[in-house]
Write a protein that holds these residues in place. Structure first.
Motif, PDB file in Angstrom:
ATOM      1  N   TYR A  61      11.775  17.016 105.560  1.00 49.71           N
ATOM      2  CA  TYR A  61      13.067  16.892 106.204  1.00 49.71           C
ATOM      3  C   TYR A  61      12.905  15.689 107.186  1.00 49.71           C
ATOM      4  O   TYR A  61      11.975  15.503 107.715  1.00 49.71           O
ATOM      5  CB  TYR A  61      13.021  18.039 107.156  1.00 49.71           C
TER       6      TYR A  61
ATOM      7  N   GLN B  30      23.513   5.480 107.088  1.00 46.79           N
ATOM      8  CA  GLN B  30      23.179   6.843 106.430  1.00 46.79           C
ATOM      9  C   GLN B  30      23.797   7.895 107.196  1.00 46.79           C
ATOM     10  O   GLN B  30      24.465   9.029 106.716  1.00 46.79           O
ATOM     11  CB  GLN B  30      21.626   6.818 106.245  1.00 46.79           C
TER      12      GLN B  30
ATOM     13  N   ASP C 211      10.858  11.250 110.639  1.00 44.30           N
ATOM     14  CA  ASP C 211      10.322  12.171 109.464  1.00 44.30           C
ATOM     15  C   ASP C 211       9.643  13.198 110.226  1.00 44.30           C
ATOM     16  O   ASP C 211       8.937  13.012 111.029  1.00 44.30           O
ATOM     17  CB  ASP C 211       9.495  11.570 108.452  1.00 44.30           C
TER      18      ASP C 211
ATOM     19  N   SER D 112      19.902  16.352 110.834  1.00 41.48           N
ATOM     20  CA  SER D 112      18.735  16.480 110.252  1.00 41.48           C
ATOM     21  C   SER D 112      19.147  16.925 108.891  1.00 41.48           C
ATOM     22  O   SER D 112      19.969  17.837 108.557  1.00 41.48           O
ATOM     23  CB  SER D 112      17.702  17.272 110.912  1.00 41.48           C
ATOM     24  N   TRP D 113      18.293  16.566 107.691  1.00 40.37           N
ATOM     25  CA  TRP D 113      18.798  17.109 106.543  1.00 40.37           C
ATOM     26  C   TRP D 113      17.400  17.046 105.564  1.00 40.37           C
ATOM     27  O   TRP D 113      16.581  16.518 105.840  1.00 40.37           O
ATOM     28  CB  TRP D 113      19.572  16.049 105.982  1.00 40.37           C
ATOM     29  N   ASN D 114      17.423  17.677 104.301  1.00 42.76           N
ATOM     30  CA  ASN D 114      16.480  17.513 103.485  1.00 42.76           C
ATOM     31  C   ASN D 114      16.060  16.184 102.768  1.00 42.76           C
ATOM     32  O   ASN D 114      17.389  15.432 102.573  1.00 42.76           O
ATOM     33  CB  ASN D 114      16.561  18.533 102.158  1.00 42.76           C
ATOM     34  N   SER D 115      14.878  15.844 102.614  1.00 42.37           N
ATOM     35  CA  SER D 115      14.446  14.536 102.056  1.00 42.37           C
ATOM     36  C   SER D 115      13.202  14.653 101.652  1.00 42.37           C
ATOM     37  O   SER D 115      12.255  14.868 102.100  1.00 42.37           O
ATOM     38  CB  SER D 115      14.593  13.487 103.201  1.00 42.37           C
TER      39      SER D 115
ATOM     40  N   GLU E 191      11.126  10.310  98.317  1.00 41.60           N
ATOM     41  CA  GLU E 191      12.482   9.318  99.053  1.00 41.60           C
ATOM     42  C   GLU E 191      12.046   8.826 100.335  1.00 41.60           C
ATOM     43  O   GLU E 191      12.565   7.490 100.623  1.00 41.60           O
ATOM     44  CB  GLU E 191      13.461  10.595  98.877  1.00 41.60           C
ATOM     45  N   GLN E 192      11.433   9.706 101.335  1.00 41.28           N
ATOM     46  CA  GLN E 192      11.209   9.027 102.510  1.00 41.28           C
ATOM     47  C   GLN E 192      10.199   7.914 102.433  1.00 41.28           C
ATOM     48  O   GLN E 192      10.610   6.781 103.342  1.00 41.28           O
ATOM     49  CB  GLN E 192      10.305  10.247 103.380  1.00 41.28           C
TER      50      GLN E 192
ATOM     51  N   GLU F 224      12.252   4.689 101.083  1.00 43.10           N
ATOM     52  CA  GLU F 224      13.520   4.474 102.365  1.00 43.10           C
ATOM     53  C   GLU F 224      12.784   3.607 103.468  1.00 43.10           C
ATOM     54  O   GLU F 224      13.314   2.674 103.996  1.00 43.10           O
ATOM     55  CB  GLU F 224      14.095   5.453 102.826  1.00 43.10           C
TER      56      GLU F 224
ATOM     57  N   ARG G 203      19.617   3.089 108.509  1.00 38.28           N
ATOM     58  CA  ARG G 203      19.613   4.189 109.067  1.00 38.28           C
ATOM     59  C   ARG G 203      20.869   4.924 109.603  1.00 38.28           C
ATOM     60  O   ARG G 203      21.178   5.840 109.628  1.00 38.28           O
ATOM     61  CB  ARG G 203      18.613   4.252 110.288  1.00 38.28           C
TER      62      ARG G 203
ATOM     63  N   TYR H 141      15.212   7.013 113.823  1.00 36.67           N
ATOM     64  CA  TYR H 141      14.785   7.859 112.607  1.00 36.67           C
ATOM     65  C   TYR H 141      13.522   8.506 112.656  1.00 36.67           C
ATOM     66  O   TYR H 141      12.466   7.815 113.147  1.00 36.67           O
ATOM     67  CB  TYR H 141      14.882   7.053 111.244  1.00 36.67           C
TER      68      TYR H 141
END
Length: 441
Positions: A206, A287, A316, A264-267, A271-272, A275, A284, A314
């Protein structure tokens, strides 16, 4: 880490408690500082007549480009007040995001459907204080012995079994009776007493991007009309969002207000990592602005109205559970311990914002923002143990037993909570959320 034990204890009377403050920067361009845990501990110890010195990696209290946050404090407020001087207690109102409006004895945090704007539920929010980190830190720094621009390099446990020495990168060495790591989620102290691998936070799938911005008078009045302090949204597309006030220095100048908001979202972790190699501030912001187009107000306009070069922050999400067996550290006869983010970083830790706890089994829906409250509780419990236990070793043992159990459970709750908030179907299955939906039809 120097490790010398086995010799008889000598007197520690007069030796200071050493508090290591700020943690390492997570990103090269961002200075990330810990909560006010170390400052609260220092005040509590000073009240008890125990000498204490704080060491901060920062060169000064504030420096150009440092970002500010706001933090939620509710059940931890009485503990904070018990630790700090009365003069600081009386000035706490000045550290609020809106210092001109007294904290309500009872308020509510409204949760809306992030797509439609329909109210899902309202959570009780009694005595909920939203404090600006920079102002609170400045207040709590008063009257303390703080050594700036000091980066911890090593910890040496002396042969006598009672003294410990902090070694700094500039070559200075300070000997004391106890080192407390209150140096944030990427704690150097935690690495030294465990190992870099064991001390590393657990990364979660996330992420979130935050923005702080000012607007025109008309825009600011519109955005704040949704709630004077905060509002949250859960989106059917498995996203969560928060919008709140960061600073309102004057009631009659909305153009000077600063707002604080994020999505906030699933990632996936892969992918993290991908990016992280290619995304800069521009990507960022683009996005999160793209994601905001599917949101209701105030998020839609708040993101739309900021310029494309607006600074964005941003993150994580990551946690570290102190109650796991492999995370048990040796206190070296009560000469080292951890507190606050150094001991138990939680999700949404960096944002200090309210979240929700949704448990189907317990039928509970509780206001979140627990990181600061647990950190202040650490401070209170640690000071209490050090001033009441028969010796320092038993004091640290007593403190850590309570802290690791309490905070470990909260870290696990934060993971479950974050997972829930980013799964619309699971949100709707919460019994209390169902009740809220029925009540707000």
């Amino acid at each position: 880490m120097g490790n010398f034990t086995g010799e008889p204890q000598t007197s520690i009377a007069g030796l200071p408690v050493i508090i290591i403050g700020s943690g390492r920067a997570i990103y090269a361009k961002q200075a990330v500082v810990g909560r006010c845990t170390g400052l609260a501990i220092a005040h509590g110890l000073k009240k008890a007549g125990i000498p204490v010195i704080l060491f901060e990696k920062k060169p000064a209290l504030r420096f150009p480009g440092e970002r500010d946050w706001n933090m939620g404090l509710h059940w931890g407020m009485p503990i904070l007040k018990s630790l700090i001087p009365e003069s600081a207690v009386q000035a706490l109102h000045s550290t609020q995001v809106d210092p001109n409006t007294p904290t309500k004895r009872f308020d509510t945090l409204k949760f809306v459907n992030g797509k439609t704007g329909k109210v899902i539920t309202r959570l009780p929010s009694p005595d909920f204080h939203r404090l600006r980190r920079s102002k609170l830190r400045a207040l709590l720094c008063k009257g303390l012995d703080i050594r700036w621009n000091k980066r911890l390099k090593d910890i040496v446990f002396e042969h006598d079994g009672s003294r410990v020495t902090a070694v700094f990168e500039d070559g200075e060495q300070i000997t004391g009776r106890l080192i407390i790591g209150a140096d944030g989620s990427r704690s150097t102290v935690r690495e030294l007493i465990l190992s870099p691998d064991l001390a590393a936070p657990l990364r979660l799938p996330y992420v979130s991007t935050f923005v702080q911005a000012k607007y025109t008078r008309e825009q600011a009045l519109f955005l704040r009309s949704f709630h004077p302090l905060y509002i949250a949204a859960i989106h059917p597309d498995n996203m969560f969002a928060f919008f709140g006030l960061q600073d309102a220095p004057a009631v009659d100048k909305p153009e000077d207000w600063t707002f604080f908001f994020y999505i906030s979202w699933n990632s996936p972790i892969e992918e993290q990592l991908k990016e992280a190699k290619t995304y800069d501030n521009k990507e960022r912001l683009a996005q999160v602005k793209f994601l905001s187009k599917g949101f209701t107000e105030p998020w839609k306009s708040a993101f739309e109205w900021v310029a494309d070069d607006q600074p964005a922050w941003y993150f994580d999400m990551a946690v570290w559970d102190p109650s796991l067996p492999e995370h048990t550290w040796d206190t070296m006869n009560g000469r080292v311990t951890l507190a606050g983010d150094a001991a138990h970083p939680m999700t949404f830790r960096k944002s200090r914002v309210s979240c929700v706890r949704l448990f189907s089994r317990s039928n509970t829906l509780q206001e979140r923002g627990q990181g600061l409250n647990h950190s202040i509780t650490d401070a209170g419990k640690l000071v209490q143990a050090l001033t009441s236990a028969p010796n320092q070793s038993s004091a640290i043992q007593t403190y850590e037993l309570e802290m690791t159990n309490r905070a470990g459970a909260e870290v696990r709750c934060s993971i479950a909570n974050t997972t829930m908030l980013h799964d619309w179907n699971r949100v709707l299955e919460s019994p209390l959320m169902k009740t809220g939906l029925q009540q707000n039809k």
